[in-house]
Design a protein around this motif. Structure first.
Motif, short mmCIF file in Angstrom:
data_model
loop_
_atom_site.label_atom_id
_atom_site.label_comp_id
_atom_site.label_asym_id
_atom_site.label_seq_id
_atom_site.Cartn_x
_atom_site.Cartn_y
_atom_site.Cartn_z
N PRO A 143 -6.53 -7.04 -10.82
CA PRO A 143 -5.14 -7.38 -11.10
C PRO A 143 -4.57 -8.36 -10.09
O PRO A 143 -5.20 -8.67 -9.07
N ASN A 144 -3.34 -8.87 -10.37
CA ASN A 144 -2.54 -9.41 -9.30
C ASN A 144 -1.70 -8.25 -8.75
O ASN A 144 -1.83 -7.11 -9.19
N GLU A 145 -0.82 -8.53 -7.78
CA GLU A 145 -0.11 -7.44 -7.12
C GLU A 145 0.79 -6.67 -8.10
O GLU A 145 0.84 -5.44 -8.08
N TYR A 146 1.50 -7.39 -8.97
CA TYR A 146 2.37 -6.74 -9.94
C TYR A 146 1.56 -5.89 -10.91
O TYR A 146 1.92 -4.75 -11.23
N GLU A 147 0.45 -6.44 -11.42
CA GLU A 147 -0.39 -5.72 -12.37
C GLU A 147 -1.01 -4.48 -11.75
O GLU A 147 -1.17 -3.45 -12.42
N LEU A 148 -1.33 -4.54 -10.46
CA LEU A 148 -1.90 -3.38 -9.77
C LEU A 148 -0.89 -2.24 -9.73
O LEU A 148 -1.22 -1.08 -10.04
N ALA A 149 0.35 -2.56 -9.35
CA ALA A 149 1.38 -1.53 -9.26
C ALA A 149 1.66 -0.90 -10.62
O ALA A 149 1.78 0.33 -10.74
N LEU A 150 1.72 -1.73 -11.67
CA LEU A 150 2.01 -1.19 -13.00
C LEU A 150 0.81 -0.42 -13.55
O LEU A 150 0.97 0.64 -14.16
N ALA A 151 -0.38 -0.93 -13.33
CA ALA A 151 -1.58 -0.25 -13.83
C ALA A 151 -1.67 1.17 -13.29
O ALA A 151 -2.05 2.11 -14.02
N LEU A 152 -1.32 1.36 -12.02
CA LEU A 152 -1.40 2.68 -11.39
C LEU A 152 -0.07 3.43 -11.46
O LEU A 152 0.02 4.56 -10.96
N ASN A 153 0.96 2.78 -12.05
CA ASN A 153 2.28 3.39 -12.17
C ASN A 153 2.82 3.82 -10.81
O ASN A 153 3.38 4.91 -10.65
N GLU A 154 2.66 2.93 -9.83
CA GLU A 154 3.09 3.19 -8.45
C GLU A 154 3.87 1.99 -7.94
O GLU A 154 3.38 1.17 -7.17
N HIS A 155 5.14 1.88 -8.32
CA HIS A 155 5.92 0.69 -7.99
C HIS A 155 6.45 0.70 -6.56
O HIS A 155 6.78 -0.35 -6.01
N ALA A 156 6.54 1.87 -5.95
CA ALA A 156 7.12 1.96 -4.61
C ALA A 156 6.07 1.76 -3.51
O ALA A 156 6.41 1.36 -2.39
N ALA A 157 4.82 1.99 -3.82
CA ALA A 157 3.77 1.90 -2.81
C ALA A 157 3.37 0.46 -2.54
O ALA A 157 3.47 -0.40 -3.41
N SER A 158 2.92 0.18 -1.33
CA SER A 158 2.40 -1.15 -1.00
C SER A 158 1.04 -1.35 -1.66
O SER A 158 0.36 -0.37 -2.01
N TRP A 159 0.64 -2.62 -1.82
CA TRP A 159 -0.66 -2.85 -2.44
C TRP A 159 -1.78 -2.32 -1.55
O TRP A 159 -2.82 -1.88 -2.03
N GLN A 160 -1.55 -2.33 -0.22
CA GLN A 160 -2.58 -1.80 0.68
C GLN A 160 -2.77 -0.29 0.44
O GLN A 160 -3.91 0.20 0.46
N ALA A 161 -1.67 0.41 0.19
CA ALA A 161 -1.78 1.84 -0.10
C ALA A 161 -2.48 2.09 -1.43
O ALA A 161 -3.26 3.05 -1.56
N LEU A 162 -2.22 1.22 -2.39
CA LEU A 162 -2.88 1.36 -3.69
C LEU A 162 -4.37 1.07 -3.57
O LEU A 162 -5.19 1.71 -4.24
N PHE A 163 -4.73 0.11 -2.73
CA PHE A 163 -6.15 -0.15 -2.47
C PHE A 163 -6.85 1.11 -1.98
O PHE A 163 -8.00 1.38 -2.35
N ALA A 164 -6.16 1.86 -1.11
CA ALA A 164 -6.76 3.06 -0.53
C ALA A 164 -7.09 4.11 -1.58
O ALA A 164 -7.96 4.95 -1.38
N ARG A 165 -6.39 4.05 -2.73
CA ARG A 165 -6.66 5.00 -3.81
C ARG A 165 -7.94 4.66 -4.56
O ARG A 165 -8.53 5.54 -5.21
N LEU A 166 -8.36 3.38 -4.50
CA LEU A 166 -9.52 2.94 -5.29
C LEU A 166 -10.49 2.15 -4.41
O LEU A 166 -10.76 0.97 -4.66
N PRO A 167 -11.04 2.76 -3.37
CA PRO A 167 -11.95 2.01 -2.49
C PRO A 167 -13.17 1.49 -3.25
O PRO A 167 -13.79 2.21 -4.02
N GLY A 168 -13.46 0.21 -3.04
CA GLY A 168 -14.60 -0.41 -3.69
C GLY A 168 -14.39 -0.76 -5.14
O GLY A 168 -15.34 -1.21 -5.81
N ARG A 169 -13.15 -0.61 -5.65
CA ARG A 169 -12.93 -0.76 -7.09
C ARG A 169 -11.82 -1.74 -7.44
O ARG A 169 -11.43 -1.80 -8.61
N VAL A 170 -11.30 -2.49 -6.47
CA VAL A 170 -10.22 -3.43 -6.76
C VAL A 170 -10.47 -4.77 -6.08
O VAL A 170 -10.75 -4.82 -4.87
N VAL A 171 -10.36 -5.85 -6.85
CA VAL A 171 -10.21 -7.20 -6.32
C VAL A 171 -8.87 -7.71 -6.82
O VAL A 171 -8.67 -7.81 -8.03
N MET A 172 -7.95 -7.99 -5.91
CA MET A 172 -6.60 -8.41 -6.30
C MET A 172 -6.42 -9.90 -6.05
O MET A 172 -6.66 -10.39 -4.93
#
Length: 297
Positions: free
Chosen positions: A182-211
């Motif tokens: 995703p891009n940053e917006y798509e990452l937040a919406l995909a995970l339904n986590e609009h308040a979290a930073s993208w770095q925090a969202l990365f931590a939820r999916l180690p090895g599984r995201v290229v933004m």
């Protein structure tokens, strides 16, 4: 040669160039108009094919002039179109694109793309069995994308998902995704986590995201939790349409080289793609990419 199966949309892009974007109720005189083959699926297929991958396209067009032209265009790029279905009674998908100062505004009418069914995905099982990587987006029905992810898992193939247009991803689908792009917006919406930073969202999916990060390049969530960054490449932009699709096609093509090198090549390919008008017409060949990267060193 990487074998890439692309599951996704096939559109005709109707592109108008103007000095400014129209406001509601306003009529402007445009500067240029042209038609270009498009659709996120077809775009990513063409990007991968030009960069040396052996590509198969799985999608749906209408029984009309646009559909016949688009299928022929894919074949002319060396893409296997045996799994491009024709939807009777449905128009081929189109995208109405306005370009102004290298930025764009887009309205997509899905047409036959929304006629792609899970049953057709299952019928193409042989294409999944033959692939090294399966790459999908969200311009076809979510049920069909999920069916493609299930086929990829069944045949032991990595499943890359470019979650665009952005939606909240069902957990069932997310669990099947090998790599999310995703891009940053798509990452937040995909995970339904609009308040979290993208770095925090990365931590939820180690090895599984290229933004993707536009001009800034891209970042990868490594399996060990580290964030690996790839700076962007400076170019003179003419038309940004298709840059993300070029990135995704390149990433799938070069993933076997490892995440850092695949990201470097994908960012370079994406940068090259914005130097020409049109989504597919700006996509570089492998020779052009290699030459550009040699110039950067």
């Amino acid at each position: 040669m990487t074998r890439v199966l692309v599951v996704g949309s096939i559109n005709m892009d109707l592109v108008t160039t103007a000095r400014q974007f129209p406001r509601p109720g306003e009529t402007l005189t445009g500067q240029r108009f042209a038609t270009y083959p498009g659709g996120k699926g077809a775009n990513q297929a063409v990007a991968a094919a030009r960069l040396g991958a052996q590509v198969t396209m799985l999608g749906c067009v209408g029984d009309d002039a646009f559909g016949r032209e688009l299928k022929q265009t894919l074949a002319s790029e060396g893409i296997d179109t045996q799994w491009v279905f024709t939807a009777s009674g449905q128009p081929t998908g189109i995208a109405a694109i306005t370009v102004c100062d290298a930025e764009n505004a887009i309205i997509v009418v899905p047409g036959a793309n929304h006629a792609l069914t899970p049953e057709q995905i299952t019928a193409a099982a042989a294409a999944f069995a033959a692939a090294d990587v399966v790459l999908a987006q969200l311009e076809v029905p979510l049920a069909s994308v999920t069916a493609a992810a299930e086929q990829a898992q069944k045949h032991g193939k990595p499943f890359f998902l470019n979650p665009a247009p952005a939606v909240v991803l069902p957990q069932q689908l997310l669990d099947l995704v090998t790599l999310l792009t995703p891009n940053e917006y798509e990452l937040a919406l995909a995970l339904n986590e609009h308040a979290a930073s993208w770095q925090a969202l990365f931590a939820r999916l180690p090895g599984r995201v290229v933004m993707t990060q536009g001009k800034a390049g891209a970042s990868y969530s490594a399996p060990d939790g580290q964030i690996v960054g790839q700076p962007g490449f400076a170019v003179s932009a003419v038309d940004t349409t298709g840059a993300g699709d070029t990135f995704n096609g390149a990433l799938a093509t070069f993933w076997q080289l490892g995440a850092p090198e695949a990201m470097r090549r994908a960012c370079a390919a994406g940068a090259l793609s914005v130097t020409k008008p049109g989504a597919q017409s700006g996509m570089p060949t492998l020779a052009e990419l290699d030459r550009f990267l040699e110039q950067q060193s």
